[in-house]
Structure formats: structure tokens, C-alpha cells
Design an enzyme around this catalytic site. Structure first.
Site, short mmCIF file in Angstrom:
data_model
loop_
_atom_site.label_atom_id
_atom_site.label_comp_id
_atom_site.label_asym_id
_atom_site.label_seq_id
_atom_site.Cartn_x
_atom_site.Cartn_y
_atom_site.Cartn_z
N HIS A 290 42.67 34.70 39.50
CA HIS A 290 43.45 35.94 39.40
C HIS A 290 44.83 35.69 38.81
O HIS A 290 45.04 34.70 38.14
CB HIS A 290 43.52 36.65 40.76
CG HIS A 290 42.16 36.84 41.38
ND1 HIS A 290 41.29 37.82 40.99
CD2 HIS A 290 41.50 36.12 42.36
CE1 HIS A 290 40.16 37.74 41.69
NE2 HIS A 290 40.26 36.70 42.53
N GLU B 149 46.13 37.13 47.08
CA GLU B 149 45.31 35.95 46.82
C GLU B 149 45.84 35.13 45.65
O GLU B 149 45.87 33.89 45.70
CB GLU B 149 43.87 36.37 46.53
CG GLU B 149 42.97 35.17 46.18
CD GLU B 149 41.62 35.58 45.62
OE1 GLU B 149 40.87 34.66 45.20
OE2 GLU B 149 41.31 36.79 45.59
N GLU C 60 36.25 28.79 47.79
CA GLU C 60 36.81 29.89 48.57
C GLU C 60 37.42 29.27 49.83
O GLU C 60 36.72 28.82 50.74
CB GLU C 60 35.73 30.91 48.95
CG GLU C 60 35.09 31.62 47.76
CD GLU C 60 35.99 32.73 47.19
OE1 GLU C 60 37.13 32.88 47.67
OE2 GLU C 60 35.53 33.42 46.27
N HIS D 14 40.03 29.79 44.76
CA HIS D 14 40.09 31.20 45.19
C HIS D 14 40.26 31.29 46.70
O HIS D 14 40.12 30.31 47.43
CB HIS D 14 38.80 31.93 44.78
CG HIS D 14 38.69 32.15 43.31
ND1 HIS D 14 38.94 33.36 42.71
CD2 HIS D 14 38.36 31.30 42.30
CE1 HIS D 14 38.76 33.27 41.41
NE2 HIS D 14 38.40 32.01 41.13
#
Length: 858
Positions: free
Chosen positions: A670, A684, A821, A737
Site C-alpha cells: 500500500h 497499515e 501478513e 502487509h
């Protein structure tokens, strides 16, 4: 009768002016009642100005002008096709009554006739009718000399032109010679319809010789005179044709000349401004001859010299002698021509105006068990190769040369040293004494040394062919007891390229490279030299430091080197016996670079290779290349180093000698307009970047080359990220992430990681070749597992496992890739830990260690 003759005279002047000045229009109708003629004579040297008042040239009192007009104190005329002017103060006007006209003499057997044109008629330079030089308007009367049924020749002063016979019509067959005025100077004639030029006789200036050359890629150059250069020097452009003529000749006669042209040989003689050579055929002129004719030949000498390819300016030739070359394929690039009163001194040296044969060099060697070998020439080998037979003496001479001079030479003989010089076929060395020649020197002498270099190289025992020496340099060895076994000798045009490499033609002492390594548990090992191994093999002991130096170097210079050491990276460069590395710190050397310096670097290459952990002996590196590894944490266990004469070593491969730093592409997910998952004030994208930077720092400190898709809050598309990694040819991609269930808070917790799994519903866009490559997928699974296990072990987080998915960043990467993650941002417990520096450090170390474990396998 007087009026009729005057009208005829005026019409003739119009034609003569148009022929001599093609930039002025021919007047078809002129009234003799309104013509006012004035003669413009230069009284001093004058600058020529263009319309912008810039100086474009200079003329002297002997220059003839075709004047267009006089106004505002300026005299206007044509120059190189442009309208230019000089200041009127540099001229004086002669009234018409002061003008007298002379008669053109015709040679015996040539009739004078009068013609007029049917249509506008082209005037050509020669009978090939390929080079029009001007155009004549219809109904213009002029005088012509009939040559044959095909063409007619016009002569105006020193200018000639050819007209096709079918373009003209005969008016009368008998013209008195008194009607043919000789062009000597210019007349200003003004009329309401045209301004033209006619001719007058004035006091004769000294004779001049004019000439122009047609040059490759340029065409005809502006005419020059009296010793000026025509052509080019230093541009490697050949002269293709010449035109030469006299002006202001005080007596009868002219000039004839001919050129020697590539593939055509000597052309026929031409004269007085005609073309000799070729145009449009790209053929080089190679030589020229010229001579005066008539009474001019009795009162003057014509001298000329040429600038010839590779030879430069040759000597001055005169009166029909050849100037240039023949049989050597050397292009003529420029000429200079001068008139000199009969018997006066030449303009310069008359040595060697003409070369006809390429000189050769002939030599024979006296060889052990064979005696005198048959003579060879021009670079052929004399002696033996691969038989271990010594050369004991040599004889050298020149052949087929039109240049004066010769060749001298001397040899260095076993136990006798350098013998005195001998020359031109004499013996240098010994016969019947079993003594080997070890080195030689050769020199050209006399005139041939001005135009040629002598190159020579020798084959020396155990060394092989050394580099080419030239013009008195030593070739071979001294103090090494190495016999000469063969020799090659060549003549090369002065300043041209040598026949081959000139590196190391002569060695006086054999250099050695000496080195010692500091090895774990042993300390400094005994010094070794010239390719011997220093260190250990099969004991899993690391080299910690090294010292290297040269011994018996025949040239100035030394050796410099540096090592890459565990946890330190590349250390500073040291040289000539200094220590590179560490001692007493238990730090392993992992790579090395070294370079020769000074003159040693010009004559030798330094080769080196290392034995490293898990890989064994790597390939040879040389001259500053890296040897070993970087970013792999692999210890050097041993090393070999040797010196090789410049350019004689085996090829090397950078990839075989050095395991380059591993490249890791980190992708913080992102960013920019895409904050990723959001929980309150927590984004995030910020967490992903923070952890990625910590991983980058850890990997860089271990020697890895790390790239990042972003280093700040920047937006990138999904395909942009793997595209960047592909462009960099990274070894792996790790996308970082933070998880989220997408709505409100969640009880979901823990860490999970992903590798690529093929899904036909999502075809690859930029990675068709590698997206479903089995090896890439297998390595991706391994990489994902190592990092996942470490993150769970280091943090104590819940293990959600590893999974296959067709995520874009994984699918489009051409290298092994994983997506991590690190926890759930919308889980309060996970979020509280994720945004602490200590927890981020744990995650970063887990990721970095997992990457390092992966590269211990791959």
C-alpha cells in the site's frame, strides 16, 4: 564600315563576358548608343566584403574583376557565386579612350569561324559532356574554333569550354583574327538593359600558375595559385582530378599535365585548364606530372609536390618529373605548384618526390641443428617454434626500395652481452659456438627512416611470443637465460598501426608475486609464490588476513589489494606487503580484489582465485576483479596468485570468480492514496513501511543488496511492484502487509504468509514465462516457510500457517516471492503490539533471518 565593326566588337564583348563570368546573365539586345565603358583597376590589396559587411576574402592588384556596378563608394562583383564588394578607394578608373585591344593568335591549321546558338546551349568542361559549367542564351554571336563534327572548343583567355556541334549554327566561315580580343582585364559596361564585361590590355604583371583540385566528398575547390595548397591535409580525402593553367604569361606557351589514377594508370596529357583525372567515379589520383610548353618552358621551371597518404609531403618535382606514388595504392591528398625563373633554386627539398615500390625487409636466422634457414620477408617467421631450438645469429637487409638508407641491428648473445651494431645483410650473433641469441634491436637509417617504422617481435623460450618492438627498442630477454627461437620483422608506413600488440617486447628479470595468509587457529602461514596455495583446504578454517608483495619486478610499480571481511565489508586498499584483513578478531575474509600498479600494470596481469566455503575453488579473476563472495557469509579458506605477461593469460569470467551480493526486493504494501487497512488513527501502509525499513537495515549490514518498492508514503499500482523487481533482476521478492477482517474489531489473530498458486481464472499479465515455473514456486514455498517459522518463533504469535494464492504481486514476480501478513490491525491485542518499536524489531529480525536461511540453501 567603322560603325559595323564597332557593333560586331560590342556583341563579341557581351559573349566573352558571359563565358568568363557565368554568374552574369547574357544580354540578348544592347544598344551601342547607350553603352558607357570604364575599366576598374586595383591599385592595392583589398578585402572582399559580403552583404553583411563581413570579410570573406582578399584580392591583389593582379586580380581580374567582372564588375556589376559601382555605387556608394563600393565596387560590386561576383565571388564564389555571391555578390560582394570592395571599397572604391582601392581602385582607379581608366577612361574608354585609354583602352586598347589585342589580337588572339590562332595556331597553325586551326580555322576561326563564327556561330550562333539555336537554343540556350550548355558549355561543358570536356568532351564527355558530363560537367556543364555555364549556359549561353540563344541568338548570341561568338567566336569558336571548330575541332571536328561532334563538338567545338571555345577558348577565352585561359578558360576552355566544349559545345555540342548540333546546338549551334554557322553564320560565316571566315573571321579576321583582328576581331578576336584577348581577355586580360575587366571592363565595366553599363546599359539600361544589362551590365556586362569586355577585355582590355594593360601592363603585364608577373606570370602566375593557377590550379584547383576535385576532392572526395567535396568536389572542386576554389582555385589557388603560386604555391598555395589545393586539396586537404589530415582529412584522409583523396584528390580525384586537377585543372592547371597560367595567367599573365609574358611569352607564348602554356602548361600540360597528366595524373596517375587508381586502376586506370597514367592518363593522357591535357593542358591549360582541362581536367586530368576522374570525377564521379570515386577513384583516387596517386601521382602527377606537369611541364611548361612553348617559350614559357625556355624561361621558367614549374615545380610541384604532393601530399601522399601515410607519407605526407614528398619532395619537389619539376618539368615533367613524376610526383606521388605508383604501385603502392597511396592516395594523393593535396598539391602545391610554383613557377620559378629558369635555373633558379627550387622552393624546397627535391628528395624523393616519387615512390614506385613498397620496400621489403629480408632476413635469415642461423638455428641450432639447422644452420642458416632460407630467407623470408615482411613479417614471416624465421626460426622454429615448439622445438626448443636456439637462434644463434641473424642477417637482415632491405629490398625493392627507391628510398636511400638501410637497416642496422645488434644482438644480445649468451655470455657475450650486446654485440656491436652491424648493417645491411651482415651477420650479428655467432655460428659454431653453441651460444644462444637472447635479445635484438633493429633500426632503419637514412631516408627510409623518415617514411617507415621497423617492427619486430621474438619467440622466447618458455615465454612464447613477446610484444612487438620498433625502431631500436629491445626485443627478447636479458639476464633470464632465455633463448630466442624465432623472429618476425615488418616495415610499416611511418606512424601507422603496429602489426599487433606492443605489450612486453622485452624482459630483464622475471618478477614474482609472494604472499602469506593469516588462518584461523594457525596464524601467519609461510610465504609462497607464483600460483602456490596459501591457506587450508578441507579443514573448514577461514582466512582472516593477507599480505602480498612483488619480488624482482623488471618495471616500476607494485601491487595493491583489499579484502571484504565479515561484519566490516570492504576494507581500505593497502599495498606491497601491508596487511589487509583482521587478526585476533575471529573475522573471516570473504572476498578479495588486487591490482598491479605503475609500469608493472602495463606489462603484466595479476591472476588470483579463492577457495571458499561450500563452493570450493572459484574461477580465476584478474586485475581488480572481485574473487570470493559477498552477501553469502562464505569464508575464504585458501588463495592462489600468479603473474602473467600482459594479454597472454587465459580468459576469465566475473561470474565464475565471484558470487555477487544477493539482491532482495522488499515491497512495503500500500502507500500514498492507498492507506491499506485502517483502524482508528492506525494505517497499515505506515506499519508495513516501518518494518520493511528495519529489514532493509539488517540485510544491508549482512552484505545483501536491498531494493525497496517505496521508501516513503508513495502510491504504487499492484503490477508496478513486481515489474520493478523484474527490472532489477532481484533474487527474491518479499511483500510485507498487515491483516484485517475489513469491518470493525475482530477476534482473529496471528501471522500468516502466502506463496503463489496458479489459478487459470487469473492469467499472468507481465510474467507469462515464469509465473508457473515449478522451480520458482518450490523456492517460494521454502522462502515463505522459513520466514513464517521465524516470525512465530520470535514473537510467540498464533501461527495461521502458509497458503497458496494467486495474488498479483506474487503471480507477476519472475523470482521466488512471498507475501507476509504480520497480524490483524483491527484486533486490539495484535494492534497494540504491532505499533511498538520492540515488536517491529522482532518481526524485522525474523524476516531477515528467514531470508538469510533461504540463501544458505539457494
Amino acid at each position: 564600315m567603322f560603325i559595323k565593326k564597332f557593333i560586331v566588337f560590342i556583341i563579341f564583348c557581351l559573349v566573352m563576358s558571359s563565358l568568363y563570368s557565368p554568374n552574369l546573365a547574357f544580354a540578348q539586345e544592347n544598344s551601342s548608343d547607350v553603352i558607357h565603358a570604364e575599366y576598374v583597376e586595383l591599385i592595392e590589396r583589398a578585402d572582399i566584403f559580403d552583404k553583411d559587411q563581413k570579410i570573406v576574402g582578399e584580392i591583389n592588384p593582379a586580380t581580374q574583376l567582372s564588375v556589376e556596378t559601382i555605387q556608394d563608394g563600393k565596387v560590386y562583383f561576383q565571388w564564389d557565386g555571391n555578390l560582394v564588394y570592395i571599397q572604391e578607394k582601392s581602385t582607379k578608373i581608366v577612361a574608354p579612350e585609354n583602352i586598347t585591344f589585342t589580337v588572339v593568335g590562332t595556331e597553325t591549321g586551326v580555322t576561326s569561324e563564327k556561330f550562333f546558338t539555336h537554343n540556350p546551349t550548355e558549355v561543358y568542361a570536356d568532351s564527355t559532356f558530363t560537367t556543364p559549367i555555364l549556359k549561353i542564351a540563344p541568338e548570341v554571336h561568338y567566336s569558336i574554333t571548330k575541332m571536328d563534327n561532334e563538338y567545338y572548343s571555345i577558348t577565352v583567355g585561359n578558360r576552355e569550354g566544349i559545345i555540342k556541334s548540333g546546338d549551334v549554327e554557322l553564320l560565316s566561315t571566315s573571321i579576321e583574327q583582328a576581331n578576336l580580343p584577348l581577355e586580360k582585364n575587366s571592363i565595366l559596361q553599363e546599359s539600361t538593359s544589362a551590365r556586362v564585361t569586355t577585355s582590355a590590355q594593360v601592363s603585364a604583371p608577373p606570370p602566375s600558375i593557377y590550379y584547383t583540385t576535385h576532392v572526395q566528398n567535396i568536389g572542386w575547390l576554389q582555385e589557388v595559385s603560386d604555391g598555395a595548397l589545393s586539396g586537404t591535409v589530415g582529412n584522409a580525402l583523396h584528390v580525384e582530378a586537377v585543372r592547371i593553367w597560367l595567367k599573365n604569361a609574358p611569352v607564348s606557351g602554356g602548361i600540360s599535365y597528366k595524373t596517375h589514377v587508381q586502376e586506370l594508370g597514367w592518363m593522357d596529357n591535357v593542358s591549360d585548364g582541362q581536367i586530368s583525372g576522374t570525377t564521379g567515379q570515386i577513384k583516387q589520383a596517386e601521382a602527377i606530372q606537369m611541364k611548361l610548353t612553348g617559350e614559357m618552358a625556355n624561361q621558367y621551371d614549374v615545380y610541384y609536390r604532393v601530399h601522399s597518404e601515410t607519407f605526407g609531403w614528398l619532395g619537389w618535382a619539376k618539368n615533367g618529373e613524376s610526383a606521388g606514388t605508383e604501385g603502392l595504392s597511396k592516395q594523393l591528398e593535396a598539391i602545391e605548384v610554383r613557377l620559378v625563373s629558369k635555373g633558379s633554386q627550387p622552393p624546397g627539398s627535391t628528395d624523393t618526390p616519387f615512390l614506385t615500390t613498397e620496400p621489403s625487409i629480408v632476413y635469415s636466422t642461423y638455428v641450432e641443428n639447422h644452420g642458416w634457414l632460407n630467407s623470408v620477408t615482411n613479417g614471416e617467421m624465421s626460426g622454429t617454434e615448439g622445438q626448443g631450438l636456439r637462434l644463434e645469429a641473424i642477417k637482415i637487409a632491405l629490398g625493392n626500395t627507391s628510398l636511400t638508407g638501410g637497416i642496422s641491428y645488434k644482438t644480445h648473445v649468451q655470455n657475450d652481452g650486446w654485440l656491436p651494431s652491424v648493417s645491411n645483410g651482415e651477420v650479428s650473433g655467432t655460428t659454431g659456438e653453441n651460444k644462444q641469441v637472447e635479445a635484438i634491436q633493429l633500426n632503419l637509417t637514412g631516408q627510409i627512416a623518415e617514411y617507415y617504422d621497423v617492427y619486430y617481435r621474438v619467440h622466447s623460450a618458455t615465454i612464447g611470443w613477446l610484444g612487438w618492438a620498433k625502431n631500436g627498442e629491445s626485443a627478447g630477454t636479458e639476464s633470464l637465460s632465455k633463448q630466442l627461437e624465432a623472429i618476425e620483422v615488418r616495415l610499416v608506413s611511418k606512424g601507422s598501426q603496429p602489426p599487433g600488440s606492443t605489450d612486453t617486447p622485452f624482459l630483464t628479470t622475471k618478477p614474482s608475486v609472494v604472499y602469506s595468509t593469516h588462518v584461523e587457529n594457525y596464524g601467519w602461514m609461510n610465504s609462497v609464490a607464483n600460483g602456490e596455495m596459501s591457506g587450508t583446504q578441507g579443514q573448514s578454517l577461514h582466512v582472516e588476513a593477507i599480505q602480498i608483495s612483488l619480488k624482482n619486478a623488471p618495471f616500476t610499480g607494485g601491487i595493491s589489494y583489499q579484502t571484504h571481511v565479515q561484519d566490516y565489508g570492504w576494507l581500505d586498499v593497502v599495498s606491497d606487503g601491508e596487511t589487509s584483513g583482521t587478526t585476533g578478531k575471529n573475522k573471516q575474509a570473504e572476498a578479495i580484489q588486487m591490482n598491479l600498479t605503475g609500469k608493472m600494470a602495463e606489462h603484466y596481469d595479476v591472476y588470483y582465485r579463492v577457495h571458499i566455503q561450500d563452493f570450493g575453488w572459484l574461477g580465476w579473476a584478474k586485475d581488480g576483479m572481485k574473487a570470493g563472495s559477498e552477501g553469502h557469509s562464505k569464508r575464504i579458506e585458501a588463495i592462489e596468485i600468479k603473474l602473467v605477461p600482459k594479454g597472454q593469460g587465459a580468459p576469465v569470467s566475473a561470474s565464475a570468480a565471484f558470487k555477487k551480493p544477493v539482491t532482495v526486493f522488499l515491497d512495503p504494501g500500500h502507500g500514498g492514496k492507498d492507506p491499506g487497512a485502517v483502524s482508528g488513527i492506525y494505517h497499515e501502509a505506515d506499519l508495513n513501511l516501518a518494518v520493511a525499513k528495519k529489514v532493509e537495515s539488517l540485510l544491508s549490514n549482512r552484505g545483501y543488496q536491498v531494493y525497496m518498492s517505496r521508501t516513503n508514503d508513495t502510491y504504487l499500482g499492484l503490477i508496478d511492484r513486481p515489474q520493478m523487481a523484474n527490472n532489477l533482476a532481484a533474487d527474491i521478492l518479499v511483500s510485507i502487509h498487515t491483516n484485517s477482517t475489513g469491518a470493525g474489531t475482530t477476534t482473529a489473530t496471528g501471522i500468516e504468509s502466502y506463496f503463489y498458486e496458479y489459478d487459470p481464472l487469473y492469467p499472468s499479465k507481465i510474467n507469462e514465462e515464469m509465473h508457473n515455473n515449478p522451480e520458482r514456486i518450490l523456492k517460494s514455498v521454502t522462502l515463505t516457510s522459513f520466514i513464517q517459522e521465524n516470525m512465530i518463533s520470535y514473537t510467540g504469535a498464533y501461527d495461521r500457517g502458509t497458503h497458496g494464492e494467486t495474488l498479483a504481486v506474487l503471480r507477476e514476480a519472475a523470482m521466488p516471492a512471498t507475501l507476509l501478513e504480520m497480524g490483524f490491525i483491527n484486533n486490539a491485542s495484535d494492534r497494540q503490539k504491532l505499533f511498538t518499536d520492540s515488536y517491529q524489531n522482532q518481526l524485522a529480525k525474523a524476516i531477515a533471518d528467514g531470508i538469510h536461511e533461504y540463501f544458505t540453501i539457494y
